[in-house]
Design an enzyme around this catalytic site. Sequence first.
Site, PDB file in Angstrom:
ATOM      1  N   LYS A   1      49.539  28.954  49.296  1.00 38.66           N
ATOM      2  CA  LYS A   1      49.456  30.411  49.155  1.00 38.66           C
ATOM      3  C   LYS A   1      48.160  30.810  48.452  1.00 38.66           C
ATOM      4  O   LYS A   1      47.503  29.989  47.815  1.00 38.66           O
ATOM      5  CB  LYS A   1      50.664  30.932  48.375  1.00 38.66           C
ATOM      6  CG  LYS A   1      50.798  30.385  46.961  1.00 38.66           C
ATOM      7  CD  LYS A   1      52.089  30.859  46.314  1.00 38.66           C
ATOM      8  CE  LYS A   1      52.224  30.304  44.895  1.00 38.66           C
ATOM      9  NZ  LYS A   1      53.460  30.806  44.244  1.00 38.66           N
TER      10      LYS A   1
ATOM     11  N   ARG B   1      63.789  36.365  39.996  1.00 36.49           N
ATOM     12  CA  ARG B   1      62.803  36.908  40.931  1.00 36.49           C
ATOM     13  C   ARG B   1      63.473  37.308  42.246  1.00 36.49           C
ATOM     14  O   ARG B   1      63.597  38.484  42.547  1.00 36.49           O
ATOM     15  CB  ARG B   1      61.680  35.882  41.152  1.00 36.49           C
ATOM     16  CG  ARG B   1      60.487  36.412  41.899  1.00 36.49           C
ATOM     17  CD  ARG B   1      59.250  35.544  41.690  1.00 36.49           C
ATOM     18  NE  ARG B   1      59.417  34.156  42.109  1.00 36.49           N
ATOM     19  CZ  ARG B   1      58.485  33.218  41.936  1.00 36.49           C
ATOM     20  NH1 ARG B   1      57.338  33.524  41.345  1.00 36.49           N
ATOM     21  NH2 ARG B   1      58.696  31.981  42.345  1.00 36.49           N
TER      22      ARG B   1
ATOM     23  N   TYR C   1      24.857  45.477  29.532  1.00 33.15           N
ATOM     24  CA  TYR C   1      25.503  46.777  29.368  1.00 33.15           C
ATOM     25  C   TYR C   1      26.044  46.940  27.948  1.00 33.15           C
ATOM     26  O   TYR C   1      26.624  46.014  27.371  1.00 33.15           O
ATOM     27  CB  TYR C   1      26.661  46.917  30.356  1.00 33.15           C
ATOM     28  CG  TYR C   1      26.227  47.198  31.775  1.00 33.15           C
ATOM     29  CD1 TYR C   1      25.587  48.388  32.106  1.00 33.15           C
ATOM     30  CD2 TYR C   1      26.477  46.272  32.786  1.00 33.15           C
ATOM     31  CE1 TYR C   1      25.196  48.645  33.413  1.00 33.15           C
ATOM     32  CE2 TYR C   1      26.096  46.516  34.096  1.00 33.15           C
ATOM     33  CZ  TYR C   1      25.458  47.710  34.403  1.00 33.15           C
ATOM     34  OH  TYR C   1      25.076  47.961  35.701  1.00 33.15           O
TER      35      TYR C   1
ATOM     36  N   MET D   1      28.674  43.038  37.257  1.00 35.94           N
ATOM     37  CA  MET D   1      29.442  42.867  38.486  1.00 35.94           C
ATOM     38  C   MET D   1      28.962  41.659  39.290  1.00 35.94           C
ATOM     39  O   MET D   1      29.774  40.892  39.819  1.00 35.94           O
ATOM     40  CB  MET D   1      29.366  44.124  39.348  1.00 35.94           C
ATOM     41  CG  MET D   1      30.206  44.048  40.615  1.00 35.94           C
ATOM     42  SD  MET D   1      30.100  45.527  41.648  1.00 35.94           S
ATOM     43  CE  MET D   1      30.915  46.742  40.601  1.00 35.94           C
TER      44      MET D   1
END
Length: 380
Positions: A41, A141, A271, A318
Amino acid sequence: MTVGYLRPTRILVDQNAIYENIQNELKHLEGTDTVIFPVLKANAYGHGLIPVAEAAQAAGAAGFCVALLDEALALRRANFTEPILVLGITQPSEIELAAANQISLTVGSLEWLQEATAIAQQVPYLHPVPIHLSIDSGMGRIGMRDEAELLAAYTFIKAHSDYFDFEGVFTHFATADDPDDTYFKEQSARFNQLMTALPERPRFVHVSNSATSLWHAACNGNIIRMGISLYGLNPSGNAIPDLPYPLKQALGIESELVFVKQVAAGTKIGYGATYEASEGEWIGTIPMGYADGWLRRMQGSTVLVDGQRCEIVGRICMDQMMIRLPKRYPVGTKVVFVGKSGDDEITLQEVADYADTIHYEIICDLSDRIPRVYTGLNEH
């Protein structure tokens, strides 16, 4: 997503490590009829779905587990014919698609079966869908929580065998990776109690995630859902260091310096101007940032350059970040985020510890825009 093939940041995946981890688990299972279904997954925990499946197949995996029907279909499109189990809840409306591709589905309620039946009745020549009933023994769950729910689902499946094949039943342990096994034993007892209520045992009965297979092997059913240990990582983090066999970490992360400058004392970096050089320093810029999965909370951690630890200074941007270098290094010098350089090594566990999280989150956060480079499988 656009993949950044034209910048030097790379995720390195050693398929041989995945192969060896499965082989070691198979040796651990010798003398039993238990098989391995690697858990693929979330893009194989960030390692890459298809290349990991290829390595697992070569190593002797008997099937695969995924979280989404989409992931199962991707494996089918890549011509994998092994059994595939979707561990999450699939929409009942997708029963025809699952049936057509021979994909096993998890069922957690009678209501799901009823809704899926109403849809299946409208489909001519539907092949019965293999079903694994989920038992909620304490994870909280998905799944049946008592005998009445379990028997109702079982009875419904048997009464509608034109649409469903009762292939499996399973549970998931919440604390198999905890040194305190009190709750684990409670869950195990609860699962065994509910299993006695079933009139028959299906082909597959499975309880073992990576942690269960490593430290509670006596509880194994006949499938190991091999997740994080497939990728060479200890499910417990640092909590249980003793392992029945060595795990080989499969993933590394590397980049290069793309800009290097010398700054004077008092120069601010990044930043918010949160970092100020205390003296004359060499600063290097690396083309990787929080959009790639190296989150801002990793500010202050280190990477490896020429075998030396270099601190990330200033806020991570970023797409870029800055590090303090011990001396001038040329543009193009390799930077290691995860892996070895010289006599030093940064592991995923170290990264997770710094970020106050688990290594699962670190690898699953890695963006698809970082190219994956694969090595090793041609050795087998």
